[in-house]
Design an enzyme around this catalytic site. Sequence first.
Site, short mmCIF file in Angstrom:
data_model
loop_
_atom_site.label_atom_id
_atom_site.label_comp_id
_atom_site.label_asym_id
_atom_site.label_seq_id
_atom_site.Cartn_x
_atom_site.Cartn_y
_atom_site.Cartn_z
N THR A 179 0.82 -1.22 0.00
CA THR A 179 0.00 0.00 0.00
C THR A 179 0.85 1.27 0.00
OG1 THR A 179 -0.18 -0.15 2.42
CG2 THR A 179 -1.97 -1.10 1.12
N CYS A 180 2.09 1.17 0.48
CA CYS A 180 2.95 2.37 0.51
C CYS A 180 3.28 2.86 -0.89
CB CYS A 180 4.22 2.09 1.30
SG CYS A 180 5.17 0.69 0.69
N VAL A 181 3.24 1.95 -1.89
CA VAL A 181 3.51 2.35 -3.27
C VAL A 181 2.35 1.95 -4.20
CG1 VAL A 181 6.02 2.40 -3.14
CG2 VAL A 181 4.88 0.21 -3.53
#
Length: 201
Positions: free
Chosen positions: A164-166
């Site tokens: 989810t961070c990217v």
Amino acid sequence: DDDDDDDYKLEGLTLSTTLSSGRLVEMVPNGSELPLKKHNLDEYVEWVKQMRMKESSLQFDALRRGIREVVPPSIFSLLTWQELELKVCGNPQITVEDIRVQCRFDGISRSEKIIDYLFTVLGRFSSRDLSQFLRFVTGRKRLPAPVSIRRGVQDENALPKSATCVNTLFLPPYQSAQALETKLRYAIYHCVSIDNDTAPR
């Protein structure tokens, strides 16, 4: 008669109220010990309404100050509240085409079978499923949310993974749309810990 009305007490109610925080506030000094009577009912109702409407004023003021740190106040006069909600929260109405437009393909061609399978499956999803899919991949349930698609582990028995961070979805090489749908549905509803990108998601 009027004297009877003046003496009539509303059982269990006093000149006080409890706010959402649980804090007791009084309409007059020692109001929690004074019974509410019929003659001051209208005044009491108006007072309670004002107290409840203003009880979150400090929080709203902080929210306004925070928004003004990143958005020039002059912009607000150009937007309706609906337009502002859309820009802040995103669009709750999601279609497969909306997601397709948001997709980038990293190290994988959009013409590959697995990509066809993916959009076939997303076309079967309900609006709730699509929202859950976005949450699984991006950590948010509304658009806009750019999505990157990459190859996953070379094991068709594995679940899809996400970072989810990217905003990235990792797809194993499933051999059919049905196989992908089974694994993806399980993943988006049962593997949603967005705080641990290194674990199976």
